[in-house]
Design a protein around this motif. Structure first.
Motif, PDB file in Angstrom:
ATOM      1  N   GLU A   1      60.709  -3.462  92.481  1.00  0.00           N
ATOM      2  CA  GLU A   1      61.122  -2.101  92.106  1.00  0.00           C
ATOM      3  C   GLU A   1      61.665  -2.077  90.691  1.00  0.00           C
ATOM      4  N   ALA A   2      62.424  -3.108  90.297  1.00  0.00           N
ATOM      5  CA  ALA A   2      62.967  -3.170  88.948  1.00  0.00           C
ATOM      6  C   ALA A   2      61.846  -3.329  87.913  1.00  0.00           C
ATOM      7  N   ASP A   3      60.797  -4.096  88.256  1.00  0.00           N
ATOM      8  CA  ASP A   3      59.689  -4.271  87.323  1.00  0.00           C
ATOM      9  C   ASP A   3      58.965  -2.947  87.091  1.00  0.00           C
TER      10      ASP A   3
ATOM     11  N   TRP B   1      64.658  -9.210  80.640  1.00  0.00           N
ATOM     12  CA  TRP B   1      63.873  -9.302  81.877  1.00  0.00           C
ATOM     13  C   TRP B   1      63.350 -10.723  82.096  1.00  0.00           C
ATOM     14  N   GLU B   2      62.879 -11.371  81.026  1.00  0.00           N
ATOM     15  CA  GLU B   2      62.399 -12.738  81.147  1.00  0.00           C
ATOM     16  C   GLU B   2      63.544 -13.690  81.549  1.00  0.00           C
TER      17      GLU B   2
ATOM     18  N   GLU C   1      64.565  -6.025  73.198  1.00  0.00           N
ATOM     19  CA  GLU C   1      65.774  -6.491  73.892  1.00  0.00           C
ATOM     20  C   GLU C   1      65.604  -6.394  75.401  1.00  0.00           C
ATOM     21  N   LEU C   2      64.985  -5.306  75.872  1.00  0.00           N
ATOM     22  CA  LEU C   2      64.779  -5.160  77.309  1.00  0.00           C
ATOM     23  C   LEU C   2      63.825  -6.232  77.836  1.00  0.00           C
TER      24      LEU C   2
ATOM     25  N   VAL D   1      66.603 -16.761  88.609  1.00  0.00           N
ATOM     26  CA  VAL D   1      66.471 -16.629  90.066  1.00  0.00           C
ATOM     27  C   VAL D   1      66.268 -17.993  90.739  1.00  0.00           C
ATOM     28  N   PRO D   2      65.285 -18.830  90.342  1.00  0.00           N
ATOM     29  CA  PRO D   2      65.120 -20.125  91.014  1.00  0.00           C
ATOM     30  C   PRO D   2      66.316 -21.073  90.782  1.00  0.00           C
TER      31      PRO D   2
END
Length: 956
Positions: free
Chosen positions: A629-631, A673-674, A668-669, A680-681
Motif C-alpha cells: 500500500e505504501a508503494d 524508500w530504498e 529524497e523520497l 526490513v530484513p
C-alpha cells in the motif's frame, strides 16, 4: 509503686499479692544467713557499685570474687567515659617506656581475668592475634556468650574472630577509633594496646561511680577521698602523683591497716614503698602485680593508663566501704537533689519573666495595621516580619519549650524524691505563659495575612501596568512594517508559484491578523482596568492604547484590498497551484511515515520475556503487510510531480517552477524508500536472535524458581518452630534452650542450599534477567529471611539465657518463672513477644496492683524507657524482680545521720564537717535546727527534724 520489698504469692496465672512487711523481714534474715555462709567459706567480699535506673541511687552490693558477675548498665546515656576520656592518642604509644609499661600492665590485667578460664597470655600482641583468647577475655569480663569462634588457622579465620570481638565491644556502646581486625591480626602493638585500653575503660573503669561522677573522674575522686588524711599524699592525676608509692600504701592502709604501718614509710624511698604496696596487694588482696617499681621511678611521667588500670583493681577490691561512708553518700545525694531542685525553681522564675516581657513588647508591633503607599515600603515591612520569624521568634520558641520541659522535669524530680510540688509566682504558671503565647500567635497570624493582602494588591497594580507595557511592545513590534508590506504590488510580476505563495502568505497574515484581534482587545481591557484602579501614569497608557487602535483599523483596510488583487491574479494559474498543493499534502504524510518506519526498524529494543519478543515479531509482520500500500502511495505522489512538468512544457512556462508548499523532493523520497526496504530484513534477523536469547533466560528462571520455592517455605517453617519454642511454657528453660540449639544446628546445616541458590542468582544477574513469574521469592527475600532466621535463633537463645541468668541471679524458682511466662503469654494478645500498654496494665491489675495514672506512668518508664509502647518479657521479668529495690525515705535519712552521730539523737558541727564534703556539710549546718532535747552540748543540731523537712513532713 514504691516498696522496700515485694513478695509475690501467685495462686494461678496472673494472680499476685504483695506482702511487704513479712517479706522484708524474711529477706533480711536470708541476707544475714548468706553473710554467715560467706564468712565461713573464706570468700573475700569485693564491693561493687551498681546504678539503679529507677531512682538514680548508688547502692553497695557484696559479690564473691569466685563468682562470675554480670554488670548492668544504664542505657540512657552514651557512656560518659567516652566524653571524659580523650580519644586514644596513637602518638603517645611511640614512647618506648610508656609502651613497655602498658605491655606489662595490660598483660597482667588480661591474665587476672583469663586465669578464671584456666589460661593466660605471654605476649599481648601475639597471643591475641587469632582472636580466640580475645573472645574468651570478653566472655569472662562481661559474663556473656560471644558467637562461636572460627577454629581455622587461616588469616581470614583470625580476622573473623577478632571482628566478632570488636562487634561485641561496639555493641556495648564503645566507639572504636581506627581499630580494625586486620591490625590486631597483624600484631600491631599500638592498635592492640589501644583496643585493650578501650576494654579496660568499658569493663573496669566505666562502672566506677563516686559522688555523681563516673569513670576516670570518679576513680580520681575516690582516690582523693581515701588518701586525703595521709601525709605526703596529694593525688591529682594518674601519673606523677603515684611515683613515690605512698598513694598506693595509703589506699591499702585506709582499708586494711593491719597489712602495713604507714607511719614507718619514708617518702625518700619510692622503690621500697612501691614494692611493698605491690607485694601486699598481690599476696593479701589478690591483685596481680601489673606495674614494675623501677619503670615507674625511672620514667619522668609514668603511663597514665597503666596506673589507672592498676588503681581500678584497688577500687573494685575496696569499693565496699564501711557503713559510715555509705550513709554519708546517701545524705550527700539527698541534699544534692534538694539543692538542684532549688536551682531549677530559680531558673524557671527567671526564664518565665524574660519570656513574658518579650511577649508584652512584641504583641503591639504585630497588632499595628497601618498600610504603606509603595511596594518597596511594604516589602521592607515584610522583611522585618520575616526577620522576626527567622531570628527573633525561634529562640523564644525554644525558650518556651525548654521552660515547659524544665517545669515538668522539676515536678517529676520533686514527686520522685517525695518533695512538695513547685508552685510558680502569680502569673508565671505554664498555663499563663501558654495563654500569652496564644495571644502572640493570633496577632502574628493576623499581621501576616494583612501584609500579604496589601502586597498582593500592590503587586496586582504593578503587574497590570507591566503587562500592558509588554503586550503593547509586542504588538507594536509585530505591526512594524506591516503597512508597507500590504501596500506593495509585487504580484504583478510574479510567477505562478510566487502568486500562489503570496496568496497563501496573505492568508496566513490574515489568520495572524485575526489572532491579534484578541491581543488588541486585551490591551484595551488592561488600559480600562488601570483607569478604574486610578493608576498614577494612566495618561501615557491611554495615549499608547489609542495609537495602537488607530493603526489596527488601517491594517484591516489594507489587508482587504491586497486579498482582492491576489485573488484576481490567482485564477490564471489555478491548475498548477492545485497540483502543488496536492503534492505537498500527500508527500508530507508519506515522508513522515517513512521516517517513522526507519526509526522503528532501527529502534533498539529491550525485552525480558519470550512473549515480548513474540509481540515485537507480530508487529513487524503487520508492518511488512503495509508495504504494498505504501508503494502505491509513492507512485501516486511521483505521478503528481510528472503532471506538473507536463503542464509546464505544454504551456511554455519559462519561470523557475518550485513548489512553495513543500521542501521535499522526489529524489529524497526515493532514497528514503530504498532505505526502508533494506532495513526490513535486518530487523527480521535481530528479532530471531533475541528470541533465542529469551529461551535461554527462561531456563535460568525455572531453575532458580524450583529452588527458591523450596527454601522460602522451609525458612518460614523454621521461624514458626522458633516462635512456638520461645512461647512454650510446659517445660523448663533448659528444655527450651536444648530445642533451640537443635534448631540452630539444623539451620546451620541448611546453609549449602542457600549458597547454591546464590550461584543460580548470580547467573541470572549476569544474564540481566530481572523478573521471574515462576516464583514470588527473590534472592533478596531469601537473604532477608535467612538472615532473619539466624538472628531470630541467636536472639531467642540469648533471651532464654538471659531468663536463666535472671532466674538464678534473682532467686526466682522454676515454678515462678513458668507462672511469669504464663501470665505474659496470656496478655501477649498479638503473640509477638511483647505486651502492649493496655495489656500490660491489665496484667498488673490481674496480679493485684492498685494502679493510678501516675503510678502506672512511673512503672511504664521502668519497663519501657524508650517509649516504644510495648513491654518485652525480659522487661516484665526485670520489673517483677526490681520491686525489691530500696528507695530513699525520711526514716532512711534519719538512720544515716544516726550512724554519723554514733547513735546520739543529735549531731555536732565538727562531725558533719568530718564526714561530709564541705559544700554538703555547710548546707546542713545552715539549715539544720538546734537540738532542744535534754543532755545536748552547745551547738548540737537536730538531724531528725531536718530529715523530715526534706520530704515535706514538717514545717521546718
Amino acid at each position: 509503686m514504691t516498696t522496700s520489698l515485694v513478695h509475690l504469692r501467685q495462686t494461678g496465672p496472673g494472680d499476685c499479692r504483695v506482702g511487704r512487711t513479712r517479706a522484708s523481714e524474711r529477706e533480711r534474715e536470708r541476707e544475714r544467713e548468706r553473710e554467715k555462709e560467706r564468712r565461713k567459706s573464706g570468700y573475700f567480699p569485693v564491693a561493687s557499685v551498681t546504678f539503679d535506673q529507677s531512682s538514680g541511687q548508688k547502692k553497695g552490693a557484696v559479690m564473691m570474687t569466685q563468682v562470675e558477675t554480670t554488670v548492668h548498665y544504664d542505657n540512657g546515656y552514651e557512656y560518659e567515659y567516652m566524653n571524659q576520656e580523650d580519644e586514644w592518642d596513637r602518638d603517645m604509644l611511640l614512647d618506648p617506656a610508656w609502651e613497655q609499661q602498658q605491655r606489662k600492665t595490660f598483660t597482667a590485667w588480661c591474665n587476672s581475668h583469663l586465669r578464671k578460664a584456666g589460661t593466660q597470655i605471654e605476649n599481648i600482641e601475639e597471643d591475641l592475634r587469632n582472636g580466640l583468647k580475645l573472645m574468651l577475655l570478653l566472655e569472662v569480663i562481661s559474663g556473656e556468650r560471644l558467637p562461636k569462634p572460627d577454629r581455622g588457622k587461616m588469616r581470614f579465620h583470625k580476622i573473623a574472630n577478632v571482628n566478632k570481638a570488636l562487634e561485641f565491644i561496639t555493641s556495648k556502646g564503645v566507639k572504636l577509633v581506627s581499630i580494625g581486625a586486620e591490625e590486631i591480626v597483624d600484631g600491631n602493638v599500638k592498635m592492640t594496646l589501644g583496643m585493650i585500653w578501650t576494654i579496660i575503660l568499658r569493663f573496669a573503669i566505666q562502672d566506677i561511680s563516686v559522688e555523681e561522677t563516673s569513670a576516670k573522674e570518679g576513680l580520681l575522686l575516690w582516690c582523693q577521698r581515701k588518701t586525703a588524711p595521709y601525709r605526703n599524699v596529694n593525688v591529682q592525676n594518674f601519673h606523677i602523683s603515684w611515683k613515690d608509692g605512698l598513694a598506693f600504701c595509703a589506699l591499702i592502709h585506709r582499708h586494711r591497716p593491719d597489712l602495713l604501718d604507714y607511719s614507718k614509710l619514708n617518702k625518700d624511698d619510692p622503690l621500697g614503698n612501691l614494692n611493698l604496696a605491690f607485694d601486699i596487694a598481690e599476696k593479701h588482696l589478690d591483685i596481680p602485680k601489673m606495674l614494675d617499681a623501677e619503670d615507674i621511678i625511672n620514667t619522668p611521667k609514668p603511663d597514665e593508663r597503666a596506673i589507672m588500670t592498676y588503681v581500678s583493681c584497688f577500687y573494685h577490691c575496696f569499693a565496699g566501704a564501711e557503713q559510715a561512708e555509705t550513709a554519708a553518700n546517701r545524705i550527700c545525694k539527698v541534699l544534692g537533689v534538694n539543692q538542684e531542685n532549688e536551682k531549677m525553681m530559680e531558673e524557671y522564675e527567671r526564664l518565665a519573666s524574660e519570656l513574658l516581657e518579650w511577649i508584652r513588647r512584641t504583641t503591639p508591633w504585630l497588632e499595628n495595621r497601618t498600610p504603606e503607599k509603595t511596594m518597596a515600603e511594604m516589602q521592607r515591612k515584610l522583611e522585618d516580619f520575616r526577620d522576626y520569624r527567622r531570628q527573633h521568634k525561634p529562640p523564644k520558641v525554644q525558650e518556651k519549650c525548654q521552660l515547659e520541659i524544665n517545669f515538668n522535669t522539676l515536678q517529676t524530680k520533686l514527686r520522685i524524691s517525695n518533695r512538695p510540688a513547685f508552685m510558680p509566682s502569680e502569673g508565671k504558671m505554664v498555663s499563663d505563659i501558654a495563654s500569652a503565647w496564644q495571644g502572640l500567635e493570633q496577632a502574628e497570624k493576623g499581621f501576616e495575612e494583612w501584609l500579604l493582602t496589601e502586597i498582593r494588591r500592590l503587586e496586582r497594580l504593578d503587574h497590570l501596568a507591566e503587562k500592558f507595557r509588554q503586550k503593547a511592545t509586542n504588538h507594536e513590534a509585530w505591526a512594524g512594517g506591516k503597512e508597507m508590506i500590504l501596500s506593495q504590488k509585487d504580484y504583478e510580476t510574479a510567477t505562478l508559484t510566487e502568486i500562489r505563495a503570496l496568496l497563501r502568505k496573505h492568508e496566513a497574515f490574515e489568520s495572524d491578523l485575526a489572532a491579534h484581534q484578541d491581543r488588541v482587545e486585551q490591551i484595551a481591557a488592561i488600559a480600562q482596568e488601570l483607569n478604574e484602579l486610578d493608576y498614577h501614569d494612566v495618561a501615557a497608557v491611554n495615549e499608547r492604547c489609542q495609537s495602537i487602535c488607530d493603526l489596527w483599523d488601517k491594517l484591516g483596510t489594507l489587508t482587504q484590498k491586497r486579498r482582492e488583487s491576489l485573488e484576481r491574479t490567482d485564477k490564471l494559474l489555478e491548475t498548477i497551484d492545485q497540483l502543488f498543493v496536492e503534492f505537498a499534502k500527500r508527500s508530507a504524510p508519506f515522508n513522515n511515515w517513512m521516517e517513522g518506519a526507519m526509526e522503528d526498524l532501527q529502534d533498539m529494543f529491550i525485552v525480558h520475556t519470550i512473549e515480548e519478543v513474540q509481540s515485537l515479531m507480530a508487529a513487524h509482520e503487520q508492518f511488512k503487510a503495509t508495504l504494498p500500500e505504501a508503494d502505491a502511495e509513492r507512485q501516486a505522489i511521483l505521478g503528481i510531480h510528472n503532471e506538473v512538468l507536463k503542464i509546464s512544457q505544454s504551456y511554455g512556462i519559462k519561470a523557475n517552477i518550485i513548489n512553495p508548499y513543500s521542501t521535499l523532493s522526489t529524489e529524497e523520497l526515493l532514497n528514503k524508500w530504498e532505505k526502508v526496504k533494506k532495513l526490513v530484513p535486518q530487523r527480521d534477523g535481530a528479532l530471531q536472535e533475541e528470541m533465542a536469547s529469551q529461551h535461554a533466560h527462561e531456563r535460568l528462571r525455572r531453575q532458580f524458581a524450583a529452588q527458591a520455592n523450596l527454601i522460602g517455605p522451609w525458612i518460614q517453617t523454621r521461624m514458626e518452630e522458633i516462635g512456638h519454642c520461645s512461647l512454650e511454657t510446659g517445660g523448663t528453660l533448659e528444655d527450651q534452650m536444648t530445642q533451640l540449639k537443635q534448631c540452630e544446628h539444623v539451620v546451620v546445616a541448611y546453609k549449602p542450599n542457600i549458597d547454591k541458590l546464590e550461584g543460580d542468582h548470580q547467573l541470572i544477574q549476569e544474564s540481566l534477567v530481572f523478573d521471574n513469574k515462576h516464583t514470588n521469592y527473590t534472592m533478596e527475600h531469601i537473604r532477608v529471611g535467612w538472615e532473619l532466621l539466624l538472628t531470630t535463633v541467636a536472639r531467642t537463645i540469648n533471651e532464654i539465657e538471659t531468663q536463666i541468668l535472671t532466674r538464678d541471679a534473682k532467686g526466682i524458682s522454676q515454678q515462678q518463672m513458668k507462672e511469669f511466662r504464663s501470665s505474659f503469654n496470656h496478655f501477649d494478645r498479638k503473640k509477638n513477644g511483647a505486651m502492649e500498654t493496655d495489656d500490660f496494665r491489665a496484667c498488673l491489675i490481674s496480679m493485684g496492683y492498685d494502679l493510678g495514672e501516675v503510678e502506672f506512668a512511673r512503672i511504664m518508664i521502668l519497663v519501657d524507657p524508650n517509649g516504644t509502647g510495648s513491654v518485652s518479657f525480659q522487661s516484665f521479668i526485670d520489673f517483677m524482680t526490681r520491686e525489691t529495690a530500696d528507695t530513699d525515705t525520711a526514716d532512711q535519712v534519719v538512720a544515716s545521720f544516726r550512724i554519723l552521730a554514733t547513735d546520739k539523737p543529735y549531731i555536732l558541727v565538727e562531725e558533719l564537717r568530718r564526714e561530709l564534703p564541705p559544700e554538703q556539710a555547710e548546707y546542713c549546718i545552715m539549715r539544720m535546727p538546734p537540738y532542744s532535747g535534754p543532755g545536748a552540748p552547745p551547738g548540737a543540731l537536730d538531724y531528725a527534724a531536718f530529715s523530715t523537712a526534706l520530704y515535706g513532713e514538717s514545717d521546718l
